[in-house]
Design an enzyme around this catalytic site. Structure first.
Site, PDB file in Angstrom:
ATOM      1  N   SER A 145       0.864  -1.186   0.000  1.00 14.29           N
ATOM      2  CA  SER A 145       0.000   0.000   0.000  1.00 14.29           C
ATOM      3  C   SER A 145       0.897   1.231   0.000  1.00 14.29           C
ATOM      4  O   SER A 145       2.044   1.171   0.464  1.00 14.29           O
ATOM      5  CB  SER A 145      -0.860  -0.006   1.269  1.00 14.29           C
ATOM      6  N   TYR A 158      -3.057  -1.359   9.930  1.00 13.41           N
ATOM      7  CA  TYR A 158      -3.016  -1.622   8.478  1.00 13.41           C
ATOM      8  C   TYR A 158      -1.671  -1.185   7.900  1.00 13.41           C
ATOM      9  O   TYR A 158      -1.021  -1.943   7.166  1.00 13.41           O
ATOM     10  CB  TYR A 158      -4.171  -0.860   7.812  1.00 13.41           C
TER      11      TYR A 158
HETATM   12  N1  NAD Z   1      -8.406   0.017  -2.558  1.00 15.44           N
HETATM   13  C1  NAD Z   1      -7.429   0.739  -2.040  1.00 15.44           C
HETATM   14  O1  NAD Z   1      -7.518   1.971  -1.932  1.00 15.44           O
HETATM   15  C2  NAD Z   1      -6.162   0.054  -1.598  1.00 15.44           C
HETATM   16  C3  NAD Z   1      -5.068   0.854  -1.241  1.00 15.44           C
HETATM   17  C4  NAD Z   1      -3.896   0.238  -0.831  1.00 15.44           C
HETATM   18  C5  NAD Z   1      -3.830  -1.153  -0.770  1.00 15.44           C
HETATM   19  N2  NAD Z   1      -4.913  -1.895  -1.126  1.00 15.44           N
HETATM   20  C6  NAD Z   1      -4.779  -3.352  -1.029  1.00 15.44           C
HETATM   21  O2  NAD Z   1      -5.208  -3.958  -2.233  1.00 15.44           O
HETATM   22  C7  NAD Z   1      -5.559  -5.317  -1.961  1.00 15.44           C
HETATM   23  C8  NAD Z   1      -6.840  -5.654  -2.683  1.00 15.44           C
HETATM   24  O3  NAD Z   1      -7.894  -4.913  -2.101  1.00 15.44           O
HETATM   25  P1  NAD Z   1      -8.988  -4.175  -2.991  1.00 15.44           P
HETATM   26  O4  NAD Z   1      -8.674  -2.724  -2.954  1.00 15.44           O
HETATM   27  O5  NAD Z   1      -9.134  -4.844  -4.280  1.00 15.44           O
HETATM   28  O6  NAD Z   1     -10.284  -4.350  -2.048  1.00 15.44           O
HETATM   29  P2  NAD Z   1     -11.486  -5.396  -2.119  1.00 15.44           P
HETATM   30  O7  NAD Z   1     -12.129  -5.288  -0.786  1.00 15.44           O
HETATM   31  O8  NAD Z   1     -12.301  -5.113  -3.335  1.00 15.44           O
HETATM   32  O9  NAD Z   1     -10.792  -6.820  -2.311  1.00 15.44           O
HETATM   33  C9  NAD Z   1     -10.170  -7.492  -1.248  1.00 15.44           C
HETATM   34  C10 NAD Z   1     -10.552  -8.960  -1.324  1.00 15.44           C
HETATM   35  O10 NAD Z   1      -9.814  -9.674  -0.319  1.00 15.44           O
HETATM   36  C11 NAD Z   1     -10.684 -10.637   0.233  1.00 15.44           C
HETATM   37  N3  NAD Z   1     -10.244 -11.033   1.567  1.00 15.44           N
HETATM   38  C12 NAD Z   1     -10.286 -10.300   2.703  1.00 15.44           C
HETATM   39  N4  NAD Z   1      -9.817 -11.017   3.738  1.00 15.44           N
HETATM   40  C13 NAD Z   1      -9.461 -12.237   3.245  1.00 15.44           C
HETATM   41  C14 NAD Z   1      -8.940 -13.415   3.815  1.00 15.44           C
HETATM   42  N5  NAD Z   1      -8.677 -13.503   5.143  1.00 15.44           N
HETATM   43  N6  NAD Z   1      -8.681 -14.463   3.018  1.00 15.44           N
HETATM   44  C15 NAD Z   1      -8.976 -14.407   1.693  1.00 15.44           C
HETATM   45  N7  NAD Z   1      -9.487 -13.327   1.096  1.00 15.44           N
HETATM   46  C16 NAD Z   1      -9.738 -12.243   1.862  1.00 15.44           C
HETATM   47  C17 NAD Z   1     -12.046  -9.956   0.266  1.00 15.44           C
HETATM   48  O11 NAD Z   1     -13.112 -10.897   0.379  1.00 15.44           O
HETATM   49  C18 NAD Z   1     -12.048  -9.199  -1.053  1.00 15.44           C
HETATM   50  O12 NAD Z   1     -12.622  -9.960  -2.096  1.00 15.44           O
HETATM   51  C19 NAD Z   1      -5.630  -5.439  -0.443  1.00 15.44           C
HETATM   52  O13 NAD Z   1      -4.464  -6.083   0.033  1.00 15.44           O
HETATM   53  C20 NAD Z   1      -5.659  -4.007   0.020  1.00 15.44           C
HETATM   54  O14 NAD Z   1      -5.161  -3.855   1.332  1.00 15.44           O
HETATM   55  C21 NAD Z   1      -6.069  -1.326  -1.539  1.00 15.44           C
END
Ligand code: NAD
Length: 252
Positions: A145, A158
């Site tokens: 992130s 986080y």
């Molecule tokens: N969206 C943002 O602004 C952002 C910013 C920085 C980092 N991220 C990171 O990007 C990655 C993807 O997230 P996203 O933005 O696509 O959000 P999202 O919520 O759309 O997708 C995350 C997915 O991870 C799954 N998940 C959560 N806990 C889990 C577990 N214990 N085991 C298996 N699956 C699990 C959820 O069910 C979901 O489908 C994450 O690691 C998140 O921390 C996102």
């Protein structure tokens, strides 16, 4: 959807993607398959079934909690048993956890965020890397992130877990640098996904935008493109990096 007989940037490769039910993971599963990969779509939510169904024969859905060792091992074994090898692991599943100043953070919530966001990537690598070594090498991509690279008010657990991902990535890269296994991280800025409470497949709003120099939300497909590059042989001399994909956020 996938057709490895017609080539593609991941033709002939087998990839495991976690968090594939939504957002960045779903966009990556669809993109990797379009580029010729066979894909194991892992998620805890049940939505991995739809992602795999949308791809077709080149995908399998696995329900997995990435914080649970036996479940991660089963997911990796499923990839090799179903598709014969493992080339790419995209440790992407993540959760935001509670918000608030650190003295008010609940201890159990801290543990859960670290277990999913940091230990989950450790477990993925622990079980995937031996399989990759057996097929001659591979590429691991871990989703960190922008908050891994700069301090971020109100999300200490986080940010700490994501900061840990960067060091896990760099250290693993060194462990396997001579064995044709590359390990890199992508560092998303604020991206319009479930984590930002975005409805699936909705367009980012243009009236309320995050404080990113590009003055807009990132899109899941823009993160998927970065992951695709790192997964592919085009990134063959790149290991141990943590690449911001953040509209310039950490450059400020
Ligand atoms: N969206 C943002 O602004 C952002 C910013 C920085 C980092 N991220 C990171 O990007 C990655 C993807 O997230 P996203 O933005 O696509 O959000 P999202 O919520 O759309 O997708 C995350 C997915 O991870 C799954 N998940 C959560 N806990 C889990 C577990 N214990 N085991 C298996 N699956 C699990 C959820 O069910 C979901 O489908 C994450 O690691 C998140 O921390 C996102």
């Amino acid at each position: 959807m996938s057709d490895s007989t017609h080539g593609g940037r991941l033709a002939g490769k087998v990839a495991v993607i976690t968090g594939a039910g939504s957002g960045i993971g779903r966009a990556s599963a669809l993109l990797f398959a379009r580029e010729g990969a066979q894909v194991v779509c892992g998620d805890i939510s049940g939505r991995q079934d739809k992602t795999a169904a949308d791809i077709g024969d080149a995908a399998i859905a696995v329900q997995v909690d990435v914080a649970k060792s036996a479940e991660v091992q089963r997911m990796i074994d499923t990839a090799v048993n179903s598709f014969g090898r493992l080339d790419v692991l995209f440790n992407n599943a993540g959760m935001s956890g509670d918000r608030g100043p650190i003295a008010e953070l609940d201890e159990n919530s801290f543990d859960t965020v670290v277990a999913v966001n940091l230990k989950g990537a450790f477990l993925g690598m622990k079980y995937a890397i031996p399989k990759m070594l057996a097929s001659g090498g591979g590429s691991v991509i871990n989703t960190a992130s922008a908050s891994a690279l700069v301090g971020w008010k109100g999300i200490a657990a986080y940010a700490a877990a994501k900061g840990g991902i960067v060091q896990l990535t760099k250290s693993a890269a060194l462990d396997y640098a001579t064995q044709n296994i590359r390990v890199n991280a992508i560092c998303p800025g604020m991206t319009w996904t479930g984590l930002a409470n975005a409805p699936e497949d909705s367009d980012p709003p243009t009236d309320i935008v995050p404080p990113q120099p590009m003055k807009r939300w990132g899109r899941a497909d823009e993160l998927a493109s970065a992951a695709l590059f790192l997964a592919s042989d085009e990134a063959s001399f790149i290991t141990g990096t943590a690449i911001p994909v953040d509209g310039g956020y950490v450059a400020r």
